[in-house]
Scaffold this active site. Structure first.
Site: not given
Ligand SMILES: NC(=O)c1ccc[n+]([C@@H]2O[C@H](COP(=O)([O-])OP(=O)(O)OC[C@H]3O[C@@H](n4cnc5c(N)ncnc54)[C@H](O)[C@@H]3O)[C@@H](O)[C@H]2O)c1
Length: 314
Positions: A10, A145, A186
């Site tokens: 991700g 979420y 986003r």
């Molecule tokens: N980017 C932000 O602003 C933000 C803010 C708050 C929290 N977060 C948290 O950070 C983490 C990463 O967010 P991101 O922005 O990189 O999102 P993203 O969607 O780019 O990455 C999430 C990754 O998790 C993988 N994934 C989802 N469900 C899965 C499963 N069941 N098994 C294996 N892989 C799975 C997806 O394929 C993806 O690669 C998340 O937990 C998110 O809640 C992100």
């Protein structure tokens, strides 16, 4: 040191894998590619000490060999992604977190949870300190979420209290930067995509709601510092520079040099009015501060998106 990073394909997970490799760690990414992409692993695959597994961590998580830390970053994070995948989002926050915690417990490893500012819901305290318990609608569309992450935090603390698993919980506030998916939904990638295409930027409501946006390099530095600080409870990591969504759209128009105008559309249900981290605890516990201004971070992100998204189309 050897880490498992769930969600390693991700946006944030891939930056975290790169940072851990830079620090000399071995890294195993485990990702189902639900919202991530193989393209995010391109720069990592050839690096020594990196391995990637394709698996859904809600169904189980098994990784051979010794492990020092399990970073649980898997979860859809963009509202359109989790609204499209409500059950998978609840599953990865509950079953996925449980599987990742079990792996950490079995290996005698630490567990690091990517939590979120969404645990504060539509906050009535501003800015939000870690001591604020939040204002979440438990049955609204976003609850899949928000409540999954609240449960994940509770489960993490449960494993710490019952099994003594060393834990870290980072409450991540909106973060942006290179490797955000086009069409991710986003605000930053949406506005950049619209501005680069010369289309109107779709601002929700009148755009007076605020967000505070952290550049990804700053966030990863905060995550790294927290790993090395003896702090068990949740810690906010984000950039307290607060902007209205309207101002964000205007700054992105300026950063892209686009002639796009703004258009105003309905706001999503339970869209928070204000979001701004109180980062005093992160500052005092880890010495961390964000360093990249919004304009500088947007310039980097626009330059990356203009090249990467055009290459993907070409
Ligand atoms: N980017 C932000 O602003 C933000 C803010 C708050 C929290 N977060 C948290 O950070 C983490 C990463 O967010 P991101 O922005 O990189 O999102 P993203 O969607 O780019 O990455 C999430 C990754 O998790 C993988 N994934 C989802 N469900 C899965 C499963 N069941 N098994 C294996 N892989 C799975 C997806 O394929 C993806 O690669 C998340 O937990 C998110 O809640 C992100």
């Amino acid at each position: 040191m050897r880490a498992v990073v769930t969600g390693g394909a991700g946006f944030l997970g891939s930056h975290l894998c790169a940072r851990l490799l830079d620090e000399g760690w071995q890294v195993v990414s485990v990702d189902s590619l639900l919202t991530g992409s193989d393209a995010n692993l391109e720069g990592l695959r050839d690096r020594p000490g990196f391995d990637a597994l394709h698996a859904d961590v809600s169904r189980g998580l098994s990784v051979g060999g010794e492990i020092d830390w399990v970073f649980h970053f898997a979860s859809p994070a963009s509202p359109p992604d989790y609204l499209r995948n409500p059950i998978a989002t609840l599953d990865v926050g509950s079953l996925g977190t449980r599987n990742a915690l079990e792996l950490a417990r079995a290996k005698g490893a630490g567990f690091y949870l990517a939590s979120t500012s969404e645990v504060y819901g539509d906050p009535q305290v501003h800015p939000q300190p870690e001591s604020y318990w939040g204002n979440v609608n438990p049955v609204g569309p976003r609850s899949v979420y928000d409540e999954a992450k609240r449960f994940a935090e509770a489960l993490t603390m449960g494993y710490h209290r019952e099994h003594g698993v060393p834990v870290r919980i980072v409450r991540i506030f909106n973060t942006y930067g290179p490797r955000m998916r086009r069409g991710d939904g986003r605000a930053v990638p949406t506005f950049i995509e619209q501005a680069l295409a010369g289309e109107p930027l779709t601002v929700h409501g009148d755009g007076s709601q605020t967000r505070s946006l952290c550049f990804v390099d700053d966030l990863i530095e905060g995550i790294w510092r927290l790993l090395n600080a003896p702090v068990t409870g949740p810690v906010n990591v984000g950039n307290p520079e607060e902007v209205t969504i309207r101002e964000l759209a205007e700054r992105i128009v300026a950063a892209t040099g686009s002639a796009s105008e703004l258009t105003f559309v309905d706001r999503p249900v339970d869209d928070p009015e204000q979001r701004c981290p109180d980062i005093s605890f992160a500052r005092s516990a880890t010495g961390w501060e964000p360093r990249v201004s919004l304009d500088e971070g947007l310039r980097h992100t626009v330059a990356w998106a203009a090249a990467a998204w055009a290459a993907a189309v070409g």
